[in-house]
Design a protein around this motif. Structure first.
Motif, PDB file in Angstrom:
ATOM      1  N   HIS A 161       0.827  -1.219   0.000  1.00 25.58           N
ATOM      2  CA  HIS A 161       0.000   0.000   0.000  1.00 25.58           C
ATOM      3  C   HIS A 161       0.858   1.265   0.000  1.00 25.58           C
ATOM      4  O   HIS A 161       0.523   2.253  -0.657  1.00 25.58           O
ATOM      5  CB  HIS A 161      -0.922  -0.009   1.219  1.00 25.58           C
ATOM      6  CG  HIS A 161      -1.855   1.156   1.293  1.00 25.58           C
ATOM      7  ND1 HIS A 161      -3.036   1.206   0.588  1.00 25.58           N
ATOM      8  CD2 HIS A 161      -1.777   2.335   1.978  1.00 25.58           C
ATOM      9  CE1 HIS A 161      -3.645   2.352   0.829  1.00 25.58           C
ATOM     10  NE2 HIS A 161      -2.910   3.054   1.668  1.00 25.58           N
ATOM     11  N   THR A 162       1.963   1.227   0.736  1.00 26.81           N
ATOM     12  CA  THR A 162       2.800   2.428   0.878  1.00 26.81           C
ATOM     13  C   THR A 162       3.964   2.460  -0.105  1.00 26.81           C
ATOM     14  O   THR A 162       4.696   3.448  -0.161  1.00 26.81           O
ATOM     15  CB  THR A 162       3.350   2.532   2.311  1.00 26.81           C
ATOM     16  OG1 THR A 162       4.055   1.321   2.636  1.00 26.81           O
ATOM     17  CG2 THR A 162       2.220   2.756   3.311  1.00 26.81           C
ATOM     18  N   ASP A 213      -9.968   4.682  13.495  1.00 28.40           N
ATOM     19  CA  ASP A 213     -10.472   5.982  13.057  1.00 28.40           C
ATOM     20  C   ASP A 213     -10.062   7.090  14.021  1.00 28.40           C
ATOM     21  O   ASP A 213      -9.876   8.239  13.628  1.00 28.40           O
ATOM     22  CB  ASP A 213     -11.992   5.951  12.927  1.00 28.40           C
ATOM     23  CG  ASP A 213     -12.450   5.090  11.757  1.00 28.40           C
ATOM     24  OD1 ASP A 213     -11.688   4.971  10.773  1.00 28.40           O
ATOM     25  OD2 ASP A 213     -13.566   4.542  11.834  1.00 28.40           O
ATOM     26  N   THR A 224      -3.065   7.947  14.566  1.00 27.11           N
ATOM     27  CA  THR A 224      -3.634   6.967  13.642  1.00 27.11           C
ATOM     28  C   THR A 224      -2.875   7.049  12.322  1.00 27.11           C
ATOM     29  O   THR A 224      -2.166   8.024  12.051  1.00 27.11           O
ATOM     30  CB  THR A 224      -5.121   7.254  13.387  1.00 27.11           C
ATOM     31  OG1 THR A 224      -5.237   8.494  12.673  1.00 27.11           O
ATOM     32  CG2 THR A 224      -5.901   7.363  14.689  1.00 27.11           C
ATOM     33  N   LYS A 226      -4.194   7.536   9.483  1.00 27.26           N
ATOM     34  CA  LYS A 226      -4.773   8.653   8.729  1.00 27.26           C
ATOM     35  C   LYS A 226      -4.151   9.974   9.162  1.00 27.26           C
ATOM     36  O   LYS A 226      -3.854  10.840   8.333  1.00 27.26           O
ATOM     37  CB  LYS A 226      -6.284   8.678   8.925  1.00 27.26           C
ATOM     38  CG  LYS A 226      -7.015   7.522   8.268  1.00 27.26           C
ATOM     39  CD  LYS A 226      -8.505   7.568   8.533  1.00 27.26           C
ATOM     40  CE  LYS A 226      -9.207   6.370   7.912  1.00 27.26           C
ATOM     41  NZ  LYS A 226     -10.668   6.373   8.205  1.00 27.26           N
ATOM     42  N   GLU A 227      -3.939  10.127  10.465  1.00 25.20           N
ATOM     43  CA  GLU A 227      -3.294  11.353  10.946  1.00 25.20           C
ATOM     44  C   GLU A 227      -1.882  11.489  10.391  1.00 25.20           C
ATOM     45  O   GLU A 227      -1.385  12.604  10.181  1.00 25.20           O
ATOM     46  CB  GLU A 227      -3.238  11.357  12.477  1.00 25.20           C
ATOM     47  CG  GLU A 227      -4.552  11.615  13.168  1.00 25.20           C
ATOM     48  CD  GLU A 227      -4.393  11.594  14.672  1.00 25.20           C
ATOM     49  OE1 GLU A 227      -4.543  12.661  15.293  1.00 25.20           O
ATOM     50  OE2 GLU A 227      -4.111  10.520  15.230  1.00 25.20           O
ATOM     51  N   GLY A 229      -0.970  10.643   7.532  1.00 23.39           N
ATOM     52  CA  GLY A 229      -1.018  10.838   6.093  1.00 23.39           C
ATOM     53  C   GLY A 229      -1.059   9.561   5.283  1.00 23.39           C
ATOM     54  O   GLY A 229      -0.920   9.584   4.060  1.00 23.39           O
ATOM     55  N   ILE A 230      -1.270   8.425   5.963  1.00 24.84           N
ATOM     56  CA  ILE A 230      -1.375   7.140   5.266  1.00 24.84           C
ATOM     57  C   ILE A 230      -2.854   6.798   5.178  1.00 24.84           C
ATOM     58  O   ILE A 230      -3.457   6.274   6.120  1.00 24.84           O
ATOM     59  CB  ILE A 230      -0.586   6.043   6.005  1.00 24.84           C
ATOM     60  CG1 ILE A 230       0.886   6.442   6.119  1.00 24.84           C
ATOM     61  CG2 ILE A 230      -0.728   4.698   5.287  1.00 24.84           C
ATOM     62  CD1 ILE A 230       1.718   5.523   6.994  1.00 24.84           C
ATOM     63  N   ASN A 231      -3.447   7.130   4.077  1.00 27.83           N
ATOM     64  CA  ASN A 231      -4.892   6.962   3.905  1.00 27.83           C
ATOM     65  C   ASN A 231      -5.224   5.667   3.177  1.00 27.83           C
ATOM     66  O   ASN A 231      -4.440   5.167   2.381  1.00 27.83           O
ATOM     67  CB  ASN A 231      -5.460   8.154   3.126  1.00 27.83           C
ATOM     68  CG  ASN A 231      -5.305   9.463   3.877  1.00 27.83           C
ATOM     69  OD1 ASN A 231      -5.695   9.570   5.039  1.00 27.83           O
ATOM     70  ND2 ASN A 231      -4.729  10.467   3.225  1.00 27.83           N
ATOM     71  N   GLY A 232      -6.394   5.147   3.476  1.00 27.16           N
ATOM     72  CA  GLY A 232      -6.903   4.004   2.735  1.00 27.16           C
ATOM     73  C   GLY A 232      -6.389   2.654   3.179  1.00 27.16           C
ATOM     74  O   GLY A 232      -6.685   1.642   2.543  1.00 27.16           O
ATOM     75  N   ASP A 234      -6.397  -0.156   6.182  1.00 28.22           N
ATOM     76  CA  ASP A 234      -7.030  -0.590   7.425  1.00 28.22           C
ATOM     77  C   ASP A 234      -6.773  -2.084   7.572  1.00 28.22           C
ATOM     78  O   ASP A 234      -6.806  -2.824   6.589  1.00 28.22           O
ATOM     79  CB  ASP A 234      -8.528  -0.295   7.392  1.00 28.22           C
ATOM     80  CG  ASP A 234      -9.208  -0.609   8.717  1.00 28.22           C
ATOM     81  OD1 ASP A 234      -8.558  -0.461   9.772  1.00 28.22           O
ATOM     82  OD2 ASP A 234     -10.387  -1.009   8.705  1.00 28.22           O
TER      83      ASP A 234
END
Length: 310
Positions: A161-162, A213, A224, A226-227, A229-232, A234
């Protein structure tokens, strides 16, 4: 360990000790969840439940023993989703069918995941680790509980993913992987919070990201993904109570009722929450559907990302 209770009047089932096979290392997230609920179920049912860790071959040894056990409700299993949905996709020689060879009772809990590193590691967030890994492809390692384990799949999917290249180091159990990461033998480990909680609270590991979340109340300083900057991305796993195929439906239903009753207990709620376990308590039908759906979904993810079992 056996959780004993005083003798009292018994129903037809259970009228003797129950054995729970956990095909995972002691102190792993599922082991923690299994022991907590086994103790409460033993008290409520009036019979001892012995939790037995049978590790090896990514859980196949213990799971095979359950598949071959008498379907009488006196040998049950506490499995994670790796054994039921990951290992069969990575190992075509898995000697059981996770859909047809078990009578699943309930998804007991889902397990929040984290990224952890040794306390002295230079990264304060998952984003910092990703940046370091991108700057040095193949340099950094991630520890897992073995080939086909949730930690293995989480690490491989996170890397895909990254867009980073990190090397997989399999151990014989998630708790050993966490301990060696704390000792600096590996750089990071993607683990259920329940597995790393004791090491984190002892200051031997630090969580650099949680897959939630919102921030975890026990680790308010950990951002998290998301905080960071790694979105999407889970990832979480789960713990299922299961029995051999052919177990009478009335016994499966009794065990399900006892799971739901135990999960409603305030003490279980509190202790599960403290280590990142979210109570579920699904019906046998829903549990079977969850296993089938994830078996299919992870099969595609493993194929699409070229994840290997060795």
């Amino acid at each position: 360990m056996a959780y004993a209770v005083p003798l009292r009047a018994q129903a037809a089932y259970p009228n003797r000790q129950i054995r729970m096979i956990v095909p995972l290392a002691a102190a792993s997230a599922v082991d923690v969840a299994a022991r907590l609920i086994a103790q409460k179920m033993a008290t409520n049912m009036g019979q001892s439940i012995v939790v037995e860790n049978i590790v090896g071959a990514a859980g196949i040894i213990g799971a095979s023993q359950l598949a071959k056990a008498a379907p009488d409700g006196y040998t049950i299993g506490g499995f994670n989703d790796s054994i039921l949905t990951m290992v069969p996709n990575l190992n075509p020689a898995t000697p059981f069918n996770t859909v047809t060879d078990f009578a699943h009772v309930s998804q007991v809990a889902t397990i929040d995941f984290s990224i952890a590193a040794a306390t002295g590691a230079p990264w304060k967030s998952a984003a910092e680790f990703v940046a370091a890994a991108k700057a040095a492809p193949g340099k950094y390692t991630y520890a897992s509980g073995g080939n086909g384990s949730p930690q293995h799949l989480a690490g491989a999917l996170f890397a895909a993913h990254t867009g980073i290249d990190i090397r997989h180091v399999p151990y014989r159990g998630a708790s050993q992987a966490a301990q060696d990461t704390a000792g600096g033998q590996c750089d990071v480990t993607l683990q259920g919070i329940a597995t790393v909680a004791a090491l984190a609270k002892a200051g031997k590991l630090k969580l650099i990201g949680v897959m939630l979340d919102q921030r975890h109340p026990e680790y308010p300083d950990t951002p998290t993904l998301k905080e960071a900057g790694i979105n999407g991305f889970d990832f979480s796993t789960w713990f299922v109570l299961t029995t051999p195929k052919g177990t009478p439906r009335d016994i499966v239903d009794r065990l399900h009722r006892e799971v739901v009753k135990a999960l409603a207990d305030p003490e279980i709620k509190e202790r599960y929450a403290a280590v990142g376990l979210k109570p579920s308590g699904t019906t046998p039908e829903k549990t079977a559907a969850i296993v089938q759906e994830q078996l299919t979904r992870y099969g595609k993810a493993i194929k699409d990302n070229n994840i290997k079992g060795d």
